[in-house]
Motif scaffolding. Structure first.
Motif, mmCIF file in Angstrom:
data_model
loop_
_atom_site.group_PDB
_atom_site.id
_atom_site.type_symbol
_atom_site.label_atom_id
_atom_site.label_comp_id
_atom_site.label_asym_id
_atom_site.label_seq_id
_atom_site.Cartn_x
_atom_site.Cartn_y
_atom_site.Cartn_z
ATOM 1 N N LEU A 31 -1.323 -2.091 2.730
ATOM 2 C CA LEU A 31 -1.875 -1.207 1.692
ATOM 3 C C LEU A 31 -1.777 0.245 2.129
ATOM 4 C CD1 LEU A 31 -3.440 -0.701 -0.967
ATOM 5 C CD2 LEU A 31 -5.554 -0.995 0.350
ATOM 6 N N ALA A 32 -2.217 0.508 3.368
ATOM 7 C CA ALA A 32 -2.214 1.881 3.860
ATOM 8 C C ALA A 32 -0.794 2.412 3.986
ATOM 9 C CB ALA A 32 -2.934 1.959 5.205
ATOM 10 N N ARG A 33 0.100 1.591 4.510
ATOM 11 C CA ARG A 33 1.475 2.063 4.689
ATOM 12 C C ARG A 33 2.150 2.295 3.354
ATOM 13 N NH1 ARG A 33 4.633 -1.487 9.049
ATOM 14 N NH2 ARG A 33 6.116 0.227 8.811
ATOM 15 N N ALA A 52 3.387 5.878 2.043
ATOM 16 C CA ALA A 52 4.779 6.103 1.623
ATOM 17 C C ALA A 52 4.805 6.754 0.244
ATOM 18 C CB ALA A 52 5.546 4.785 1.604
ATOM 19 N N PHE A 53 3.944 6.261 -0.633
ATOM 20 C CA PHE A 53 3.828 6.877 -1.958
ATOM 21 C C PHE A 53 3.393 8.331 -1.831
ATOM 22 C CE2 PHE A 53 0.392 8.059 -4.964
ATOM 23 C CZ PHE A 53 1.201 8.425 -6.043
ATOM 24 N N GLU A 54 2.361 8.544 -1.021
ATOM 25 C CA GLU A 54 1.789 9.878 -0.887
ATOM 26 C C GLU A 54 2.802 10.852 -0.290
ATOM 27 O OE1 GLU A 54 -1.575 10.107 1.805
ATOM 28 O OE2 GLU A 54 -2.762 10.999 0.196
ATOM 29 N N ARG A 55 3.558 10.376 0.658
ATOM 30 C CA ARG A 55 4.519 11.257 1.291
ATOM 31 C C ARG A 55 5.623 11.671 0.322
ATOM 32 N NH1 ARG A 55 6.993 9.948 7.137
ATOM 33 N NH2 ARG A 55 7.658 8.110 6.006
ATOM 34 N N ALA A 56 6.129 10.681 -0.414
ATOM 35 C CA ALA A 56 7.154 10.992 -1.418
ATOM 36 C C ALA A 56 6.555 11.913 -2.476
ATOM 37 C CB ALA A 56 7.669 9.703 -2.058
ATOM 38 N N SER A 57 5.387 11.529 -2.922
ATOM 39 C CA SER A 57 4.729 12.232 -4.010
ATOM 40 C C SER A 57 4.340 13.659 -3.626
ATOM 41 C CB SER A 57 3.494 11.405 -4.389
ATOM 42 O OG SER A 57 2.836 11.981 -5.461
ATOM 43 N N ALA A 89 -10.201 3.219 -3.282
ATOM 44 C CA ALA A 89 -11.390 2.387 -3.070
ATOM 45 C C ALA A 89 -11.505 2.023 -1.588
ATOM 46 C CB ALA A 89 -11.315 1.128 -3.920
ATOM 47 N N PHE A 90 -10.367 1.684 -0.989
ATOM 48 C CA PHE A 90 -10.358 1.405 0.451
ATOM 49 C C PHE A 90 -10.809 2.624 1.234
ATOM 50 C CE2 PHE A 90 -7.615 2.323 4.175
ATOM 51 C CZ PHE A 90 -8.286 1.533 5.102
ATOM 52 N N GLU A 91 -10.216 3.762 0.885
ATOM 53 C CA GLU A 91 -10.485 4.983 1.615
ATOM 54 C C GLU A 91 -11.968 5.388 1.499
ATOM 55 O OE1 GLU A 91 -8.359 8.440 0.163
ATOM 56 O OE2 GLU A 91 -7.567 8.750 2.185
ATOM 57 N N ARG A 92 -12.497 5.200 0.318
ATOM 58 C CA ARG A 92 -13.883 5.592 0.118
ATOM 59 C C ARG A 92 -14.826 4.722 0.936
ATOM 60 N NH1 ARG A 92 -16.314 6.657 -5.799
ATOM 61 N NH2 ARG A 92 -15.646 4.504 -6.023
ATOM 62 N N GLU A 122 0.803 -8.707 0.394
ATOM 63 C CA GLU A 122 1.503 -8.128 1.538
ATOM 64 C C GLU A 122 2.993 -7.978 1.259
ATOM 65 O OE1 GLU A 122 -1.282 -10.497 4.614
ATOM 66 O OE2 GLU A 122 0.793 -10.212 5.292
ATOM 67 N N LYS A 123 3.556 -9.003 0.687
ATOM 68 C CA LYS A 123 4.994 -9.005 0.426
ATOM 69 C C LYS A 123 5.382 -7.921 -0.585
ATOM 70 C CE LYS A 123 8.299 -11.999 -1.928
ATOM 71 N NZ LYS A 123 8.370 -13.277 -2.668
ATOM 72 N N ARG A 124 4.621 -7.843 -1.659
ATOM 73 C CA ARG A 124 4.943 -6.875 -2.714
ATOM 74 C C ARG A 124 4.723 -5.449 -2.235
ATOM 75 N NH1 ARG A 124 8.342 -9.756 -5.433
ATOM 76 N NH2 ARG A 124 7.416 -11.554 -6.493
ATOM 77 N N LEU A 125 3.667 -5.255 -1.461
ATOM 78 C CA LEU A 125 3.399 -3.918 -0.933
ATOM 79 C C LEU A 125 4.521 -3.486 0.005
ATOM 80 C CD1 LEU A 125 -0.441 -4.115 -0.226
ATOM 81 C CD2 LEU A 125 0.682 -2.635 -1.896
ATOM 82 N N ARG A 126 5.013 -4.433 0.773
ATOM 83 C CA ARG A 126 6.088 -4.096 1.711
ATOM 84 C C ARG A 126 7.353 -3.715 0.948
ATOM 85 N NH1 ARG A 126 4.919 -7.902 5.130
ATOM 86 N NH2 ARG A 126 6.126 -9.429 3.973
ATOM 87 N N GLN A 127 7.634 -4.465 -0.094
ATOM 88 C CA GLN A 127 8.814 -4.148 -0.915
ATOM 89 C C GLN A 127 8.703 -2.769 -1.546
ATOM 90 O OE1 GLN A 127 8.832 -7.414 -3.720
ATOM 91 N NE2 GLN A 127 10.293 -8.617 -2.508
ATOM 92 N N LEU A 128 7.530 -2.506 -2.110
ATOM 93 C CA LEU A 128 7.339 -1.217 -2.773
ATOM 94 C C LEU A 128 7.425 -0.080 -1.759
ATOM 95 C CD1 LEU A 128 6.772 0.448 -5.281
ATOM 96 C CD2 LEU A 128 4.333 -0.017 -4.987
ATOM 97 N N ARG A 129 6.829 -0.292 -0.594
ATOM 98 C CA ARG A 129 6.881 0.756 0.431
ATOM 99 C C ARG A 129 8.317 1.085 0.820
ATOM 100 N NH1 ARG A 129 7.501 0.019 5.748
ATOM 101 N NH2 ARG A 129 6.591 -2.069 5.767
ATOM 102 N N GLU A 130 9.089 0.046 1.024
ATOM 103 C CA GLU A 130 10.477 0.294 1.426
ATOM 104 C C GLU A 130 11.229 1.084 0.352
ATOM 105 O OE1 GLU A 130 11.645 -3.674 2.465
ATOM 106 O OE2 GLU A 130 10.589 -3.573 4.396
ATOM 107 N N ALA A 131 10.949 0.748 -0.891
ATOM 108 C CA ALA A 131 11.607 1.471 -1.989
ATOM 109 C C ALA A 131 11.128 2.921 -2.051
ATOM 110 C CB ALA A 131 11.346 0.747 -3.308
ATOM 111 N N LEU A 132 9.836 3.133 -1.788
ATOM 112 C CA LEU A 132 9.296 4.499 -1.807
ATOM 113 C C LEU A 132 9.861 5.324 -0.656
ATOM 114 C CD1 LEU A 132 5.605 3.689 -2.760
ATOM 115 C CD2 LEU A 132 7.160 5.110 -4.107
ATOM 116 N N GLU A 133 10.047 4.680 0.480
ATOM 117 C CA GLU A 133 10.613 5.403 1.619
ATOM 118 C C GLU A 133 12.026 5.877 1.296
ATOM 119 O OE1 GLU A 133 9.946 2.567 4.759
ATOM 120 O OE2 GLU A 133 7.907 3.312 5.154
#
Lengths: 150, 150
Positions: free
Chosen positions: A13-15, A19-24, B19-22, B130-141
DNA sequence: TATTGTTATACTCTATAACTATA
DNA sequence: TATAGTTATAGAGTATAACAATA
């Protein structure tokens, strides 16, 4: 077992968010706004404006901070204050014409910039992700409530 | 179609992370650390220490900022600097004994605090997420890389 | 010349609490 | 008394660029 369960989900979640935040953020800064400023412009876009209180609760910016952020946006001519017709204590914040222009110039291109990443997920993956994120968020909000109650 | 696809996913990601961050920040501040300070203590925990460069890349804190954050942690006796044996330009940052103590006192309880939220998801839901977040992160990177290349 | 970390600058954001004016 | 927003304070984080020491 708790640790092995919790860490991977939170880490992803954090990563992912980072990644979103950095791009954004990089994209937003190129357009001359800070992330909180963009947050406010995006929140006010397509609305007739709203009270400080509501703006603060939507953006998670506390009132003391919000005054400063709004001041800086107002100094740049992007937002303006107006007295609330309903409540003499309340102040409405809304986009100026220039603010509307920036919103259009910044918000849609920002989505367009992010779109390829989101669209790389399969349709069902997006729906899954939304659903799971919503569930986790609701559970995390309960933890905040627990903490506040202590 | 792009907007209707992108907005819900990004919104849920942002809301879930917030929500996590808060929850997380409130808990961390109660333990007397700021979020970036916690980030550093958590990154250094269970390691023999690491160079500024590596610490910066893991925590996404840029070098100029990192000097200041490490200074404040060092002033509180939680971390210390040591010369790198390999490279005379490089400085190792590591937890002091007191820093190790704070790490143990803060990190595991922090996970325990978050655990009920994560464990409220069904087992398969966690794996999905976990899987979907990883996929999205890679795409955002990839989007960040695109932007940097421009 | 390139890289590591520090320093310097200037600003934005943050938490917090006291304050004002309205309700 | 309670609420909405402002002001004041003090500090933390941020981007950025120039700099020293080392590679």
């Amino acid at each position: 077992m708790s640790r092995a369960t919790v860490v991977p989900v939170i880490r992803e979640l954090a990563r992912c968010y980072q990644a979103f935040e950095r791009a954004s953020d990089a994209h937003i800064r190129r357009m001359g706004l800070t992330p909180p400023q963009f947050d406010i412009v995006a929140t006010l876009g397509n609305t007739p404006g709203m009270a400080f209180k509501e703006l603060g609760s939507r953006t998670l910016i506390t009132k003391g901070t919000l005054t400063g952020v709004v001041d800086r946006l107002a100094a740049r001519g992007l937002v303006e204050r107006a007295a609330s017709p309903d409540d003499g204590r309340s102040t409405i914040v809304r986009l100026t014409a220039e603010g509307e222009r920036v919103f259009r110039e910044v918000f849609e291109p920002h989505l367009a910039f992010l779109a390829p990443a989101v669209e790389s997920l399969p349709e069902c993956g997006r729906k899954d992700l939304e659903k799971r994120l919503r569930q986790l968020r609701e559970a995390l909000e309960k933890r905040s409530d627990e903490l506040a109650r202590q």
